[in-house]
Write an enzyme that holds these catalytic residues in place. Structure first.
Site, PDB file in Angstrom:
ATOM      1  N   ARG A  11      96.420  25.647  -8.925  1.00  0.00           N
ATOM      2  CA  ARG A  11      95.747  24.579  -9.679  1.00  0.00           C
ATOM      3  C   ARG A  11      94.227  24.750  -9.598  1.00  0.00           C
ATOM      4  O   ARG A  11      93.603  25.247 -10.511  1.00  0.00           O
ATOM      5  CB  ARG A  11      96.182  23.201  -9.145  1.00  0.00           C
ATOM      6  CG  ARG A  11      95.943  22.069 -10.127  1.00  0.00           C
ATOM      7  CD  ARG A  11      94.529  21.540 -10.127  1.00  0.00           C
ATOM      8  NE  ARG A  11      94.134  20.971  -8.847  1.00  0.00           N
ATOM      9  CZ  ARG A  11      92.893  20.597  -8.571  1.00  0.00           C
ATOM     10  NH1 ARG A  11      91.950  20.719  -9.471  1.00  0.00           N
ATOM     11  NH2 ARG A  11      92.590  20.120  -7.381  1.00  0.00           N
ATOM     12  N   ASP A  12      93.653  24.401  -8.463  1.00  0.00           N
ATOM     13  CA  ASP A  12      92.201  24.467  -8.330  1.00  0.00           C
ATOM     14  C   ASP A  12      91.694  25.901  -8.478  1.00  0.00           C
ATOM     15  O   ASP A  12      90.637  26.148  -9.060  1.00  0.00           O
ATOM     16  CB  ASP A  12      91.813  23.915  -6.952  1.00  0.00           C
ATOM     17  CG  ASP A  12      90.372  23.518  -6.857  1.00  0.00           C
ATOM     18  OD1 ASP A  12      89.625  23.765  -7.821  1.00  0.00           O
ATOM     19  OD2 ASP A  12      89.977  22.966  -5.818  1.00  0.00           O
ATOM     20  N   HIS A 204      89.133  19.174   1.796  1.00  0.00           N
ATOM     21  CA  HIS A 204      89.224  20.144   0.705  1.00  0.00           C
ATOM     22  C   HIS A 204      87.845  20.799   0.587  1.00  0.00           C
ATOM     23  O   HIS A 204      86.942  20.281  -0.058  1.00  0.00           O
ATOM     24  CB  HIS A 204      89.612  19.409  -0.575  1.00  0.00           C
ATOM     25  CG  HIS A 204      89.699  20.288  -1.776  1.00  0.00           C
ATOM     26  ND1 HIS A 204      90.901  20.726  -2.295  1.00  0.00           N
ATOM     27  CD2 HIS A 204      88.744  20.835  -2.571  1.00  0.00           C
ATOM     28  CE1 HIS A 204      90.671  21.485  -3.353  1.00  0.00           C
ATOM     29  NE2 HIS A 204      89.373  21.567  -3.549  1.00  0.00           N
ATOM     30  N   HIS A 206      85.003  23.971   0.069  1.00  0.00           N
ATOM     31  CA  HIS A 206      84.658  25.223  -0.631  1.00  0.00           C
ATOM     32  C   HIS A 206      83.704  26.008   0.266  1.00  0.00           C
ATOM     33  O   HIS A 206      83.109  25.460   1.185  1.00  0.00           O
ATOM     34  CB  HIS A 206      84.021  24.909  -1.988  1.00  0.00           C
ATOM     35  CG  HIS A 206      85.032  24.471  -3.023  1.00  0.00           C
ATOM     36  ND1 HIS A 206      85.009  24.926  -4.313  1.00  0.00           N
ATOM     37  CD2 HIS A 206      86.094  23.640  -2.946  1.00  0.00           C
ATOM     38  CE1 HIS A 206      86.012  24.381  -4.996  1.00  0.00           C
ATOM     39  NE2 HIS A 206      86.690  23.584  -4.186  1.00  0.00           N
ATOM     40  N   CYS A 237      83.464  26.065  -9.315  1.00  0.00           N
ATOM     41  CA  CYS A 237      83.184  24.762  -9.901  1.00  0.00           C
ATOM     42  C   CYS A 237      82.410  25.002 -11.189  1.00  0.00           C
ATOM     43  O   CYS A 237      81.329  25.582 -11.162  1.00  0.00           O
ATOM     44  CB  CYS A 237      82.368  23.923  -8.917  1.00  0.00           C
ATOM     45  SG  CYS A 237      81.839  22.374  -9.660  1.00  0.00           S
ATOM     46  N   ASN A 246      87.402  27.616  -3.424  1.00  0.00           N
ATOM     47  CA  ASN A 246      87.904  26.946  -2.233  1.00  0.00           C
ATOM     48  C   ASN A 246      87.836  27.919  -1.060  1.00  0.00           C
ATOM     49  O   ASN A 246      87.890  29.128  -1.245  1.00  0.00           O
ATOM     50  CB  ASN A 246      89.378  26.584  -2.431  1.00  0.00           C
ATOM     51  CG  ASN A 246      89.567  25.655  -3.597  1.00  0.00           C
ATOM     52  OD1 ASN A 246      89.431  24.460  -3.473  1.00  0.00           O
ATOM     53  ND2 ASN A 246      89.862  26.226  -4.764  1.00  0.00           N
TER      54      ASN A 246
HETATM   55 ZN   LIG Z   1      88.499  22.868  -4.803  1.00  0.00          ZN
END
Ligand SMILES: [Zn+2]
Length: 301
Positions: A11-12, A204, A206, A237, A246
């Site tokens: 996902r991310d 979460h 990065h 991002c 991440n």
């Molecule tokens: Zn993230």
């Protein structure tokens, strides 16, 4: 509670990659990730496919995934109630939604004010609970915003309190641009702890400035047991130039294992997952994958 690692690669990780993976490739990657021993895996996002082409096949992918019984708890991202309805067509145990503590970031990212997003979050949490699903709320940019810089403590408190009152199963504190330091993690957790249990809080992080593993460790020492990573550290991002992905799941898993906080480290399985990501055209960039690309070893001293 034991330490739990959630992998968000599908996902991310994928949402920032130019390379669009097909259902078969995603299925293969999911198998690889499951072999790495994650406690949970975030598999897709039910956003508007026009906004993120990576997730145009979310329904087809979920149909393929749930054609078989799943033994690892899976999670999917939903931006709003419409996304929640799409999720509920599948037996996905966890839903995740989002709000940022920064007006500027929230507006660029989801074209809504923080209050509008908080209202969405409350609605999504409510529908998830009514449907018997668990729900996580990502609260992003809590350690700093690419537009606004530092976040005022009053703003943090207001958002934390409102989200906590909606009673999600979990809050994930997101460091969208990778600026969190160990000390800042302690400070922000202390603010959140007034409204929500640290034991139900995930970090979460990065890794833009290489601080994520030490920031995660500070979180562990403050009682956090839930951590996110993306295998190979892929992602980024879209609204923060130069921000890296991440923290690499394998880097976190390695650090926790070396400190004897987890019983094992799936080196071979991680290497296979990294190989898959590379052959799908992505560029794993965690510390361990850099060592491995250069022919080095992952020492387990
Ligand atoms: Zn993230």
């Amino acid at each position: 509670m034991n330490l739990q690692l959630t992998d968000v690669t599908l996902r991310d990780g994928l949402q920032m990659e130019k390379q669009v993976l097909g259902v078969e490739q995603k299925l293969q990657l999911l198998q690889r990730l499951k072999a790495c021993g994650f406690s949970r895996i975030e598999i897709t996002s039910f956003v508007n496919p026009k906004r993120v082409p990576q997730f145009a096949d979310s329904e087809a992918f979920c149909q393929a995934v749930f054609a078989q019984a799943q033994d690892v708890p899976l999670m999917a991202f939903v931006p709003n109630e419409k996304g929640m309805e799409r999720l509920l067509a599948f037996p996905i145990p966890w839903a995740a939604c989002f709000v940022s503590v920064s007006e500027a970031f929230n507006s660029k990212n989801v074209n809504a004010t923080v209050d509008e997003s908080l209202a969405q979050v409350q609605a999504v949490v409510k529908s998830a609970r009514q449907a018997g699903r668990k729900v996580r709320v990502y609260i992003s940019t809590v350690f700093g915003c690419p537009y606004q810089g530092a976040i005022q403590p009053e703003t943090l408190k207001r958002v934390f309190q409102t989200v906590a009152e909606s009673k999600p199963d979990e809050i994930a504190l997101g460091d969208t641009i990778g600026v969190a330091t160990p000390n800042q993690v302690r400070e922000v957790l202390a603010v959140l702890a007034k409204y929500f249990p640290v034991a139900q809080t995930a970090l979460h992080l990065h890794n833009t400035y290489g601080l994520a593993v030490s920031a995660a460790r500070a979180g562990y020492d403050a009682g956090v047991r839930l951590f996110d990573g993306a295998t190979g550290g892929i992602g980024g991002c879209p609204y923060a130039k130069g921000a890296s992905g991440n923290v690499a799941s394998e880097d976190l898993a390695y650090a926790f294992w070396r400190d004897k906080l987890t019983p094992s480290f799936a080196a071979k399985q991680f290497q296979q997952a990294l190989e898959d990501l590379s052959s799908a055209g992505m560029n794993p960039q965690g510390r361990l994958s850099e060592v491995w690309k250069k022919g080095g070893q992952w020492y387990g001293i």
